[in-house]
Write a protein that holds these residues in place. Structure first.
Motif, PDB file in Angstrom:
ATOM      1  N   LYS A   7      38.386  39.307 -63.824  1.00 28.54           N
ATOM      2  CA  LYS A   7      37.545  38.052 -63.501  1.00 28.54           C
ATOM      3  C   LYS A   7      36.747  37.512 -64.665  1.00 28.54           C
ATOM      4  CE  LYS A   7      36.717  38.243 -58.778  1.00 28.54           C
ATOM      5  NZ  LYS A   7      37.153  37.227 -58.107  1.00 28.54           N
ATOM      6  N   GLY A   8      37.311  38.281 -65.842  1.00 26.67           N
ATOM      7  CA  GLY A   8      36.626  37.592 -67.184  1.00 26.67           C
ATOM      8  C   GLY A   8      35.276  38.198 -67.610  1.00 26.67           C
ATOM      9  N   VAL A   9      34.761  39.314 -66.975  1.00 24.10           N
ATOM     10  CA  VAL A   9      33.573  39.623 -67.046  1.00 24.10           C
ATOM     11  C   VAL A   9      33.359  40.598 -68.166  1.00 24.10           C
ATOM     12  CG1 VAL A   9      31.619  40.813 -66.187  1.00 24.10           C
ATOM     13  CG2 VAL A   9      33.022  39.595 -64.632  1.00 24.10           C
ATOM     14  N   ASP A  10      32.597  40.350 -69.193  1.00 29.67           N
ATOM     15  CA  ASP A  10      32.737  41.299 -70.411  1.00 29.67           C
ATOM     16  C   ASP A  10      31.672  42.299 -70.308  1.00 29.67           C
ATOM     17  OD1 ASP A  10      32.439  42.148 -72.915  1.00 29.67           O
ATOM     18  OD2 ASP A  10      32.791  40.528 -74.065  1.00 29.67           O
ATOM     19  N   GLU A  29      21.118  42.963 -67.468  1.00 29.30           N
ATOM     20  CA  GLU A  29      22.388  42.448 -68.004  1.00 29.30           C
ATOM     21  C   GLU A  29      23.564  42.892 -66.623  1.00 29.30           C
ATOM     22  OE1 GLU A  29      25.877  40.946 -70.025  1.00 29.30           O
ATOM     23  OE2 GLU A  29      23.609  40.688 -70.219  1.00 29.30           O
ATOM     24  N   THR A  30      23.036  44.146 -65.935  1.00 33.55           N
ATOM     25  CA  THR A  30      23.980  44.541 -64.739  1.00 33.55           C
ATOM     26  C   THR A  30      23.762  43.379 -63.799  1.00 33.55           C
ATOM     27  OG1 THR A  30      23.583  46.844 -65.262  1.00 33.55           O
ATOM     28  CG2 THR A  30      24.135  46.008 -62.966  1.00 33.55           C
ATOM     29  N   GLN A  31      22.592  42.849 -63.515  1.00 33.09           N
ATOM     30  CA  GLN A  31      22.639  41.652 -62.437  1.00 33.09           C
ATOM     31  C   GLN A  31      23.694  40.566 -62.918  1.00 33.09           C
ATOM     32  OE1 GLN A  31      18.863  39.758 -62.000  1.00 33.09           O
ATOM     33  NE2 GLN A  31      19.741  38.378 -60.616  1.00 33.09           N
ATOM     34  N   LYS A  32      23.419  40.272 -64.198  1.00 27.15           N
ATOM     35  CA  LYS A  32      24.315  39.158 -64.631  1.00 27.15           C
ATOM     36  C   LYS A  32      25.527  39.257 -64.511  1.00 27.15           C
ATOM     37  CE  LYS A  32      20.738  37.648 -68.123  1.00 27.15           C
ATOM     38  NZ  LYS A  32      20.240  37.715 -69.225  1.00 27.15           N
ATOM     39  N   CYS A  33      26.211  40.629 -64.994  1.00 32.07           N
ATOM     40  CA  CYS A  33      27.572  41.025 -64.800  1.00 32.07           C
ATOM     41  C   CYS A  33      28.085  40.861 -63.445  1.00 32.07           C
ATOM     42  CB  CYS A  33      27.819  42.485 -65.529  1.00 32.07           C
ATOM     43  SG  CYS A  33      27.519  42.546 -66.980  1.00 32.07           S
ATOM     44  N   MET A  34      27.252  41.087 -62.457  1.00 37.43           N
ATOM     45  CA  MET A  34      27.506  41.386 -60.948  1.00 37.43           C
ATOM     46  C   MET A  34      27.698  39.947 -60.495  1.00 37.43           C
ATOM     47  SD  MET A  34      25.276  44.536 -59.501  1.00 37.43           S
ATOM     48  CE  MET A  34      25.977  44.478 -57.963  1.00 37.43           C
ATOM     49  N   GLU A  35      26.840  39.076 -61.073  1.00 34.13           N
ATOM     50  CA  GLU A  35      26.815  37.518 -60.546  1.00 34.13           C
ATOM     51  C   GLU A  35      28.152  37.042 -61.261  1.00 34.13           C
ATOM     52  OE1 GLU A  35      23.173  36.078 -62.275  1.00 34.13           O
ATOM     53  OE2 GLU A  35      21.967  36.789 -60.477  1.00 34.13           O
ATOM     54  N   LYS A  48      24.343  37.383 -46.914  1.00 34.65           N
ATOM     55  CA  LYS A  48      24.584  36.688 -45.648  1.00 34.65           C
ATOM     56  C   LYS A  48      26.083  37.025 -45.215  1.00 34.65           C
ATOM     57  CE  LYS A  48      20.982  33.306 -45.338  1.00 34.65           C
ATOM     58  NZ  LYS A  48      20.757  31.955 -45.318  1.00 34.65           N
ATOM     59  N   GLN A  49      26.877  36.893 -46.341  1.00 29.91           N
ATOM     60  CA  GLN A  49      28.420  37.146 -46.209  1.00 29.91           C
ATOM     61  C   GLN A  49      28.885  38.326 -46.453  1.00 29.91           C
ATOM     62  OE1 GLN A  49      30.585  33.896 -48.631  1.00 29.91           O
ATOM     63  NE2 GLN A  49      29.276  32.286 -47.648  1.00 29.91           N
ATOM     64  N   LYS A  50      28.045  39.192 -46.767  1.00 35.09           N
ATOM     65  CA  LYS A  50      28.280  40.641 -47.083  1.00 35.09           C
ATOM     66  C   LYS A  50      29.209  40.890 -48.152  1.00 35.09           C
ATOM     67  CE  LYS A  50      26.899  42.901 -42.945  1.00 35.09           C
ATOM     68  NZ  LYS A  50      26.766  44.143 -42.069  1.00 35.09           N
ATOM     69  N   LEU A  51      29.092  40.080 -49.161  1.00 36.95           N
ATOM     70  CA  LEU A  51      30.254  40.036 -50.340  1.00 36.95           C
ATOM     71  C   LEU A  51      29.983  41.093 -51.160  1.00 36.95           C
ATOM     72  CD1 LEU A  51      29.936  36.233 -51.389  1.00 36.95           C
ATOM     73  CD2 LEU A  51      31.604  37.234 -50.190  1.00 36.95           C
ATOM     74  N   LEU A  52      28.885  42.022 -51.126  1.00 37.45           N
ATOM     75  CA  LEU A  52      28.841  43.224 -51.902  1.00 37.45           C
ATOM     76  C   LEU A  52      29.764  44.192 -51.314  1.00 37.45           C
ATOM     77  CD1 LEU A  52      24.859  43.294 -52.314  1.00 37.45           C
ATOM     78  CD2 LEU A  52      26.772  42.783 -54.134  1.00 37.45           C
ATOM     79  N   LEU A  53      30.116  44.159 -50.128  1.00 43.12           N
ATOM     80  CA  LEU A  53      31.078  45.427 -49.558  1.00 43.12           C
ATOM     81  C   LEU A  53      32.576  44.739 -50.120  1.00 43.12           C
ATOM     82  CD1 LEU A  53      30.113  45.362 -45.881  1.00 43.12           C
ATOM     83  CD2 LEU A  53      30.030  47.302 -47.426  1.00 43.12           C
ATOM     84  N   GLN A  54      32.617  43.465 -50.571  1.00 37.84           N
ATOM     85  CA  GLN A  54      33.849  43.272 -51.085  1.00 37.84           C
ATOM     86  C   GLN A  54      33.870  43.102 -52.534  1.00 37.84           C
ATOM     87  OE1 GLN A  54      34.410  39.737 -48.910  1.00 37.84           O
ATOM     88  NE2 GLN A  54      34.333  40.614 -47.132  1.00 37.84           N
ATOM     89  N   PHE A  55      32.718  43.497 -53.061  1.00 36.90           N
ATOM     90  CA  PHE A  55      32.744  43.419 -54.517  1.00 36.90           C
ATOM     91  C   PHE A  55      33.761  44.002 -55.325  1.00 36.90           C
ATOM     92  CE2 PHE A  55      30.960  44.444 -58.870  1.00 36.90           C
ATOM     93  CZ  PHE A  55      30.065  43.427 -59.087  1.00 36.90           C
ATOM     94  N   PRO A  56      34.533  43.249 -56.355  1.00 31.84           N
ATOM     95  CA  PRO A  56      35.629  43.757 -57.042  1.00 31.84           C
ATOM     96  C   PRO A  56      35.634  45.239 -57.513  1.00 31.84           C
ATOM     97  CG  PRO A  56      34.833  41.742 -57.936  1.00 31.84           C
ATOM     98  CD  PRO A  56      33.915  42.139 -56.900  1.00 31.84           C
ATOM     99  N   CYS A  57      36.603  45.918 -56.794  1.00 29.43           N
ATOM    100  CA  CYS A  57      36.665  47.442 -57.214  1.00 29.43           C
ATOM    101  C   CYS A  57      36.341  47.775 -58.851  1.00 29.43           C
ATOM    102  CB  CYS A  57      37.790  48.026 -56.654  1.00 29.43           C
ATOM    103  SG  CYS A  57      38.104  47.751 -54.997  1.00 29.43           S
ATOM    104  N   ALA A  58      37.300  47.032 -59.485  1.00 30.93           N
ATOM    105  CA  ALA A  58      37.317  47.625 -60.929  1.00 30.93           C
ATOM    106  C   ALA A  58      36.119  47.114 -61.543  1.00 30.93           C
ATOM    107  CB  ALA A  58      38.464  46.714 -61.657  1.00 30.93           C
TER     108      ALA A  58
END
Length: 156
Positions: A7-10, A29-35, A48-58
């Motif tokens: 996703k281009g997160v450095d 910085e961890t918060q920024k990377c997660m966002e 609300k959408q429980k997106l953290l359960l689907q957080f990109p694995c890598a």
């Protein structure tokens, strides 16, 4: 471990902050990377959408391993997950109830004398109890649903 995600997160800045023992800055910085990995900074939507359960694995594995390595196994989401389960938390992504969440908070040093510790009063010296960091959850207003959602992630 790649330091740039699909996703281009450095993650190089996070790595450097952790290596330097700059724990508070690394948490921010961890918060920024997660966002960036989620493509949004709207945490109410994420919860609300429980997106953290689907957080990109890598991305999740990269963040966790950077924390675990820099702290010699003391910090990281995987460390928090073990503590959460020992406190009685189930890995189903659902709110576990106040008793379990409060016990978890106490175990990782986020609750003292029956109250949540303010972000500014947390232990940033790197000598906190196991699982104390990262604590990006603080930014989400001690989001009671965020802890079980992220720690229930199948790849953590």
């Amino acid at each position: 471990m790649p330091l740039k995600s699909e996703k281009g997160v450095d993650y190089r800045r996070l790595r450097d902050l952790l290596k330097a023992g700059q724990w508070k800055e690394a948490d921010e910085e961890t918060q920024k990377c997660m966002e960036r990995a989620l493509g949004t900074s709207d945490w109410s939507k994420i919860y609300k959408q429980k997106l953290l359960l689907q957080f990109p694995c890598a991305d999740l594995k990269t963040i966790d391993q950077l924390w675990v390595r820099a702290s010699q196994g003391r910090y990281g989401f995987s460390v928090q997950k073990e503590i959460y389960v020992k406190c009685g938390g189930k890995l189903d992504g659902n709110y576990p109830g106040d008793t379990i969440l409060y016990k978890f908070g106490k175990e990782v040093g986020w609750r003292v004398n029956h109250s949540w510790v303010s972000y500014s009063d947390l232990d940033w010296g790197g000598t906190g109890v196991p699982g104390h960091l990262p604590l990006v959850f603080v930014y989400w207003g001690w989001c009671s649903g965020c802890v079980p959602s992220l720690l229930s992630h199948r790849d953590l």
